[in-house]
Write a protein that holds these residues in place. Sequence first.
Motif, PDB file in Angstrom:
ATOM      1  N   TRP A   1      43.673  49.320  41.025  1.00 14.76           N
ATOM      2  CA  TRP A   1      43.958  49.604  42.433  1.00 14.76           C
ATOM      3  C   TRP A   1      42.850  49.080  43.337  1.00 14.76           C
ATOM      4  O   TRP A   1      43.121  48.481  44.388  1.00 14.76           O
ATOM      5  CB  TRP A   1      44.118  51.107  42.643  1.00 14.76           C
ATOM      6  CG  TRP A   1      45.367  51.690  42.077  1.00 14.76           C
ATOM      7  CD1 TRP A   1      45.464  52.586  41.052  1.00 14.76           C
ATOM      8  CD2 TRP A   1      46.715  51.446  42.506  1.00 14.76           C
ATOM      9  NE1 TRP A   1      46.791  52.903  40.808  1.00 14.76           N
ATOM     10  CE2 TRP A   1      47.575  52.221  41.682  1.00 14.76           C
ATOM     11  CE3 TRP A   1      47.280  50.644  43.498  1.00 14.76           C
ATOM     12  CZ2 TRP A   1      48.958  52.217  41.831  1.00 14.76           C
ATOM     13  CZ3 TRP A   1      48.659  50.636  43.651  1.00 14.76           C
ATOM     14  CH2 TRP A   1      49.478  51.416  42.828  1.00 14.76           C
ATOM     15  N   LEU A   2      41.606  49.309  42.928  1.00 14.36           N
ATOM     16  CA  LEU A   2      40.470  48.839  43.731  1.00 14.36           C
ATOM     17  C   LEU A   2      40.436  47.317  43.799  1.00 14.36           C
ATOM     18  O   LEU A   2      40.187  46.728  44.859  1.00 14.36           O
ATOM     19  CB  LEU A   2      39.158  49.373  43.147  1.00 14.36           C
ATOM     20  CG  LEU A   2      38.941  50.894  43.249  1.00 14.36           C
ATOM     21  CD1 LEU A   2      37.662  51.298  42.510  1.00 14.36           C
ATOM     22  CD2 LEU A   2      38.883  51.335  44.705  1.00 14.36           C
ATOM     23  N   ALA A   3      40.697  46.671  42.645  1.00 13.01           N
ATOM     24  CA  ALA A   3      40.701  45.208  42.620  1.00 13.01           C
ATOM     25  C   ALA A   3      41.806  44.638  43.496  1.00 13.01           C
ATOM     26  O   ALA A   3      41.610  43.630  44.189  1.00 13.01           O
ATOM     27  CB  ALA A   3      40.852  44.713  41.183  1.00 13.01           C
TER      28      ALA A   3
ATOM     29  N   GLY B   1      40.323  39.782  50.508  1.00  9.76           N
ATOM     30  CA  GLY B   1      39.831  38.412  50.429  1.00  9.76           C
ATOM     31  C   GLY B   1      40.879  37.395  50.850  1.00  9.76           C
ATOM     32  O   GLY B   1      40.579  36.416  51.547  1.00  9.76           O
ATOM     33  N   ILE B   2      42.141  37.642  50.440  1.00  8.53           N
ATOM     34  CA  ILE B   2      43.219  36.732  50.816  1.00  8.53           C
ATOM     35  C   ILE B   2      43.426  36.734  52.327  1.00  8.53           C
ATOM     36  O   ILE B   2      43.614  35.675  52.945  1.00  8.53           O
ATOM     37  CB  ILE B   2      44.528  37.140  50.108  1.00  8.53           C
ATOM     38  CG1 ILE B   2      44.396  36.883  48.603  1.00  8.53           C
ATOM     39  CG2 ILE B   2      45.712  36.348  50.652  1.00  8.53           C
ATOM     40  CD1 ILE B   2      44.130  35.453  48.233  1.00  8.53           C
TER      41      ILE B   2
ATOM     42  N   SER C   1      35.671  28.084  57.151  1.00  7.66           N
ATOM     43  CA  SER C   1      34.651  28.879  56.462  1.00  7.66           C
ATOM     44  C   SER C   1      35.249  30.157  55.883  1.00  7.66           C
ATOM     45  O   SER C   1      34.848  30.613  54.801  1.00  7.66           O
ATOM     46  CB  SER C   1      33.521  29.231  57.429  1.00  7.66           C
ATOM     47  OG  SER C   1      32.880  28.059  57.903  1.00  7.66           O
ATOM     48  N   ALA C   2      36.242  30.733  56.596  1.00  8.40           N
ATOM     49  CA  ALA C   2      36.872  31.959  56.110  1.00  8.40           C
ATOM     50  C   ALA C   2      37.534  31.738  54.754  1.00  8.40           C
ATOM     51  O   ALA C   2      37.566  32.641  53.911  1.00  8.40           O
ATOM     52  CB  ALA C   2      37.909  32.444  57.121  1.00  8.40           C
ATOM     53  N   THR C   3      38.062  30.534  54.525  1.00 10.71           N
ATOM     54  CA  THR C   3      38.684  30.224  53.240  1.00 10.71           C
ATOM     55  C   THR C   3      37.662  30.281  52.116  1.00 10.71           C
ATOM     56  O   THR C   3      37.930  30.814  51.038  1.00 10.71           O
ATOM     57  CB  THR C   3      39.335  28.827  53.283  1.00 10.71           C
ATOM     58  OG1 THR C   3      40.308  28.802  54.312  1.00 10.71           O
ATOM     59  CG2 THR C   3      39.977  28.483  51.954  1.00 10.71           C
ATOM     60  N   LEU C   4      36.492  29.726  52.364  1.00 10.23           N
ATOM     61  CA  LEU C   4      35.451  29.716  51.338  1.00 10.23           C
ATOM     62  C   LEU C   4      34.957  31.127  51.051  1.00 10.23           C
ATOM     63  O   LEU C   4      34.789  31.512  49.890  1.00 10.23           O
ATOM     64  CB  LEU C   4      34.302  28.818  51.780  1.00 10.23           C
ATOM     65  CG  LEU C   4      34.674  27.355  52.068  1.00 10.23           C
ATOM     66  CD1 LEU C   4      33.450  26.584  52.554  1.00 10.23           C
ATOM     67  CD2 LEU C   4      35.259  26.703  50.833  1.00 10.23           C
TER      68      LEU C   4
ATOM     69  N   LEU D   1      35.358  35.901  47.398  1.00  7.84           N
ATOM     70  CA  LEU D   1      35.584  37.331  47.183  1.00  7.84           C
ATOM     71  C   LEU D   1      36.678  37.566  46.147  1.00  7.84           C
ATOM     72  O   LEU D   1      36.553  38.424  45.262  1.00  7.84           O
ATOM     73  CB  LEU D   1      35.958  37.999  48.507  1.00  7.84           C
ATOM     74  CG  LEU D   1      36.232  39.506  48.472  1.00  7.84           C
ATOM     75  CD1 LEU D   1      35.004  40.260  47.964  1.00  7.84           C
ATOM     76  CD2 LEU D   1      36.625  40.007  49.863  1.00  7.84           C
ATOM     77  N   VAL D   2      37.768  36.791  46.232  1.00 15.34           N
ATOM     78  CA  VAL D   2      38.863  36.935  45.275  1.00 15.34           C
ATOM     79  C   VAL D   2      38.403  36.592  43.868  1.00 15.34           C
ATOM     80  O   VAL D   2      38.667  37.328  42.903  1.00 15.34           O
ATOM     81  CB  VAL D   2      40.052  36.046  45.681  1.00 15.34           C
ATOM     82  CG1 VAL D   2      41.100  36.012  44.579  1.00 15.34           C
ATOM     83  CG2 VAL D   2      40.676  36.549  46.970  1.00 15.34           C
TER      84      VAL D   2
END
Length: 285
Positions: free
Chosen positions: A121-123, A130-131, A256-259, A264-265
């Motif tokens: 659940w946390l993941a 992140g997405i 930059s948000a993609t990177l 994070l993912v």
Amino acid sequence: MKDSARGLLLVTTGIVVLSFDGLLVRLAQADGWSIVFWRGLFMFLALGIFSLSAKSRASLRTQPLPCGCSALLLALISIFFVLAVIHTRVANVVVILSTAPLFAALLTRFFLREQVALRTWLAIGVATLGIFIVFAGSLSRSDMVGNLYALLSAAALGANLTLLRRHPAIARMPLIALGGLMAALISLPNAQPFGLASSSYLALALMGLVQMPVATLLINNATRYLPSAEVALFYLLESVLGSLWVWCLLDEVPASATLYGGALVLITLAAHAGMSLRARTPLLA
């Protein structure tokens, strides 16, 4: 531990192969129904001959209802995904498709009575965040039709993974072949299969004969060794990798948000996989 490691290897490899899907749909440069028709027909041709074994026929004979439901869900996943990519941006599709783990976790919990680990659940929560970081600002109200198709694809995906988890003995290959045939038959009335450019057939053949059969077979077999919610979690990785292929092959430089979101993912998935393996390792006396 051995089964968990095998499941992780299967799902990771399958997702990497599957991550080229959105790119290939774009490269096909055809209407959605024609893409669904040829992709489904090619999948049936690629795997149908291998589905004629006694074991495969016995699986279909002894459990016709779950086999038919799974094949139909596979067809719907393909149809809804392609139509989503045609109607809206790929970024929208993969963001919404990342809700598949939520559908799988909920269906697993309420229909299979299988406990979903807190770490899962946390993941799901962290990776979904992140997405949304990756595709911040990419969702548009004008793309509601495509967004709805993507949500339906995610729901069908979660349902199919849960169904396969419930019936691990079912042979996966004939289901994929039958699902491809169902998708082709459903799309045929709206398709124009013989009016495409020659370059379109090359992309469609690559999708239907190689990419989709291999990816689907690997991912569906991973449900023999991992809970459906954990398998679905790895579809978040497809969102990141799909962006990278577009960057590398179509020269679309990500923001930059993609990177940051992609990192994070990937970190979340790696940490979750490590915790899952450790949790299933028996303690030494």
